[in-house]
Design an enzyme around this catalytic site. Structure first.
Site, PDB file in Angstrom:
ATOM      1  N   TYR A  21      65.818  59.307  49.610  1.00  0.00           N
ATOM      2  CA  TYR A  21      64.816  58.342  50.098  1.00  0.00           C
ATOM      3  C   TYR A  21      63.570  58.398  49.200  1.00  0.00           C
ATOM      4  O   TYR A  21      62.607  59.101  49.517  1.00  0.00           O
ATOM      5  CB  TYR A  21      64.411  58.665  51.532  1.00  0.00           C
ATOM      6  N   TRP A  75      58.581  55.627  53.889  1.00  0.00           N
ATOM      7  CA  TRP A  75      59.177  55.096  55.121  1.00  0.00           C
ATOM      8  C   TRP A  75      58.137  55.132  56.232  1.00  0.00           C
ATOM      9  O   TRP A  75      57.352  56.092  56.326  1.00  0.00           O
ATOM     10  CB  TRP A  75      60.384  55.947  55.540  1.00  0.00           C
ATOM     11  N   ASN A  76      58.167  54.120  57.070  1.00  0.00           N
ATOM     12  CA  ASN A  76      57.138  53.889  58.081  1.00  0.00           C
ATOM     13  C   ASN A  76      56.976  55.057  59.078  1.00  0.00           C
ATOM     14  O   ASN A  76      55.939  55.718  59.109  1.00  0.00           O
ATOM     15  CB  ASN A  76      57.501  52.576  58.795  1.00  0.00           C
ATOM     16  N   ASP A  81      58.507  57.922  59.236  1.00  0.00           N
ATOM     17  CA  ASP A  81      58.438  59.226  58.548  1.00  0.00           C
ATOM     18  C   ASP A  81      56.982  59.550  58.217  1.00  0.00           C
ATOM     19  O   ASP A  81      56.509  60.673  58.437  1.00  0.00           O
ATOM     20  CB  ASP A  81      59.219  59.199  57.226  1.00  0.00           C
ATOM     21  N   TYR A 140      68.261  54.127  45.013  1.00  0.00           N
ATOM     22  CA  TYR A 140      68.346  53.710  46.419  1.00  0.00           C
ATOM     23  C   TYR A 140      68.898  52.293  46.525  1.00  0.00           C
ATOM     24  O   TYR A 140      68.565  51.417  45.732  1.00  0.00           O
ATOM     25  CB  TYR A 140      66.951  53.748  47.077  1.00  0.00           C
ATOM     26  N   GLN A 194      59.841  49.511  61.954  1.00  0.00           N
ATOM     27  CA  GLN A 194      60.386  50.779  62.464  1.00  0.00           C
ATOM     28  C   GLN A 194      59.595  51.221  63.694  1.00  0.00           C
ATOM     29  O   GLN A 194      58.595  50.591  64.034  1.00  0.00           O
ATOM     30  CB  GLN A 194      60.332  51.846  61.350  1.00  0.00           C
ATOM     31  N   ASP A 201      70.079  54.592  62.921  1.00  0.00           N
ATOM     32  CA  ASP A 201      70.870  53.568  62.235  1.00  0.00           C
ATOM     33  C   ASP A 201      72.281  53.331  62.771  1.00  0.00           C
ATOM     34  O   ASP A 201      72.699  52.200  62.952  1.00  0.00           O
ATOM     35  CB  ASP A 201      71.006  53.919  60.748  1.00  0.00           C
ATOM     36  N   ARG A 230      77.049  60.304  56.748  1.00  0.00           N
ATOM     37  CA  ARG A 230      76.343  59.027  56.624  1.00  0.00           C
ATOM     38  C   ARG A 230      77.081  57.914  57.386  1.00  0.00           C
ATOM     39  O   ARG A 230      78.235  58.077  57.771  1.00  0.00           O
ATOM     40  CB  ARG A 230      76.239  58.644  55.134  1.00  0.00           C
ATOM     41  N   TYR A 285      74.992  61.524  61.089  1.00  0.00           N
ATOM     42  CA  TYR A 285      73.705  60.828  61.223  1.00  0.00           C
ATOM     43  C   TYR A 285      73.228  60.767  62.683  1.00  0.00           C
ATOM     44  O   TYR A 285      72.805  61.770  63.212  1.00  0.00           O
ATOM     45  CB  TYR A 285      73.850  59.452  60.581  1.00  0.00           C
ATOM     46  N   GLU A 322      67.574  67.305  56.990  1.00  0.00           N
ATOM     47  CA  GLU A 322      67.283  66.023  57.646  1.00  0.00           C
ATOM     48  C   GLU A 322      67.711  66.088  59.111  1.00  0.00           C
ATOM     49  O   GLU A 322      66.977  65.663  59.996  1.00  0.00           O
ATOM     50  CB  GLU A 322      68.020  64.895  56.903  1.00  0.00           C
TER      51      GLU A 322
HETATM   52  C1  DGY Z   1      68.712  54.484  55.003  1.00  0.00           C
HETATM   53  O1  DGY Z   1      68.636  53.937  53.907  1.00  0.00           O
HETATM   54  O2  DGY Z   1      69.613  55.244  55.343  1.00  0.00           O
HETATM   55  C2  DGY Z   1      67.631  54.312  55.940  1.00  0.00           C
HETATM   56  O3  DGY Z   1      67.858  54.957  57.140  1.00  0.00           O
HETATM   57  C3  DGY Z   1      67.291  52.886  56.184  1.00  0.00           C
HETATM   58  O4  DGY Z   1      66.019  52.941  56.697  1.00  0.00           O
END
Ligand code: DGY
Length: 423
Positions: free
Chosen positions: A29, A33-34, A36, A81, A101, A163, A196, A348, A392
């Site tokens: 990442y 991110w918002n 986060d 990414y 988010q 997600d 994932r 996840y 994570e």
């Molecule tokens: C990702 O890319 O996995 C994120 O969770 C999207 O915000």
């Protein structure tokens, strides 16, 4: 207090610090991110208040004119990414995504303000952020509750932060996969693919992005035009809590009109919230707004409800529910019930434990007088770090570290939990 763990956590945060914002983790990442950022700011505030405010300010510097605060700010190009700015095409000076988010910023701002060692700095910085955070809350109720129910919907699973939750499975199956432009995922080059979301889910994530892009990211259209419209109790609880916290902050800063409006949002949300209660499960559940039906799914979204002021008997029921989950997992709180068929302890949001959600649930349960279970959640959180480092997320039975490593918000939560000296 475990000073050694706090020192390690600070080190993780410093390494992910890009000066005015932090990346969640290097590689997987690489942008801001918002949620986060807002949650990480709480950790920063324990050792650098100025830096904590800057984190939230940077996020709000990219707020859209309509009030939305995007879920990713692409500060600098990075090929590692997907999907990057070329997919979103939101036409911003600094590229951002076009979805949002969970609204943790209001909660974070009040928490940092309340604990400020430097009250003058805090008042200055909070005063400037206050109308911006309030505009985001107004945006939510205007565009994500256009029919005035008191509860907002997410229109993409990425908005919830959870997600690939089991909660979305049925609704997500209605999102097509045909016609999506071919793409190559990047996340699976940085993290174990078994941790994932699946390729099938990715196609649907991207279908929704392309659909919204074709509608010009016009928020007056997106809600009703999305085949995916979910009312998530966790997401709404965060928004209600942030509105309630912003009301207190606004009162402290003499901004009575923002205080009044924020309180009204929180009260209306809290009233509507009860429609999400599921008696047999003993927790709140999601509403599939597009299908007009409640989703019978025992996930952590319904436990995160405790983060806002729910009735005390509901908080007691959620504490009892977590007690039941503790019979089938070693570490609280799994993101999905380990006894459910869809549970997957490493994938996840389909089972693993996340420290940020633990922190919010424990905070709410503590305020509701459920100290024992709140303390258990915090103790388990620190045990996970001791066994497996700053991951994570974690398998709730084996403690295996999953997803990315050296994770900013995990580190921030460790600082926060240990500094509170409750563990
Ligand atoms: C990702 O890319 O996995 C994120 O969770 C999207 O915000």
């Amino acid at each position: 207090m475990r000073q050694d763990l706090i020192d390690q956590a600070r080190d993780v945060m410093r390494k992910n610090d890009r000066g005015t914002y932090t990346v969640p983790t290097h590689g997987l990442y690489p942008f801001q991110w918002n949620w986060d950022s807002a949650l990480s700011a709480i950790g920063f505030a324990r050792f650098d208040e100025d830096r904590a405010w800057t984190e939230i300010e940077t996020l709000f510097a990219h707020q859209w004119d309509d009030g939305m605060v995007p879920h990713i700010i692409f500060h600098k190009p990075d090929d590692g990414y997907f999907p990057g700015p070329e997919v979103w095409q939101t036409n911003r000076p600094v590229p951002t995504t076009g979805i949002t988010q969970p609204a943790v910023a209001g909660f974070a701002a009040r928490r940092i303000y309340d604990r400020a060692v430097d009250p003058v700095l805090a008042a200055d910085r909070a005063r400037a952020l206050l109308p911006r955070i309030h505009a985001w809350h107004e945006w939510f109720y205007r565009y994500r509750d256009p029919h005035g129910t008191g509860l907002v919907a997410i229109i993409h699973p990425w908005e919830s932060g959870r997600d690939n939750s089991v909660d979305w499975d049925d609704a997500f199956a209605r999102v097509p996969t045909e016609g999506v432009a071919p793409f190559q995922r990047r996340d699976t080059a940085h993290a174990d693919p078994a941790h994932r979301p699946t390729d099938e889910q990715y196609k649907r994530y991207i279908w929704l992005v392309e659909h919204f892009r074709n509608l010009g990211w016009d928020n007056t259209k997106l809600h009703d035009a999305s085949p995916f419209r979910m009312v998530d109790p966790g997401f709404n609880a965060i928004l209600i809590r942030s509105c309630a916290d912003l009301a207190v902050l606004a009162d402290n800063l003499g901004e009575s009109e923002i205080a009044r409006q924020s309180r009204a949002f929180a009260e209306r949300g809290a009233k509507a919230f009860e429609s999400l209660w599921n008696g047999p499960l003993g927790q709140y559940v999601c509403l599939d707004r597009a299908a007009s039906k409640l989703v019978d799914s025992p996930s952590i979204g319904g436990l995160l409800a405790a983060f806002c002021a729910i009735p005390r008997d509901r908080a007691a029921a959620i504490a009892a529910r977590i007690g039941t989950l503790a019979e089938s997992a070693r570490f609280m709180v799994p993101s999905h019930d380990p006894e459910a068929a869809e549970y997957d302890g490493k994938r996840y949001w389909r089972g693993p434990v996340w420290l940020i959600v633990n922190y919010m649930i424990a905070d709410g349960l503590m305020a509701a007088g459920q100290e024992a279970i709140a303390q258990r959640i915090e103790t388990d959180s620190i045990r996970l770090i001791e066994e497996s480092g700053f991951a994570e997320y974690y398998d709730p039975i084996t403690a295996e570290p999953c997803g990315g490593s050296n994770f900013t918000w995990t580190a921030a939560m460790v600082i926060e939990i240990l500094s509170a000296e409750r563990t």
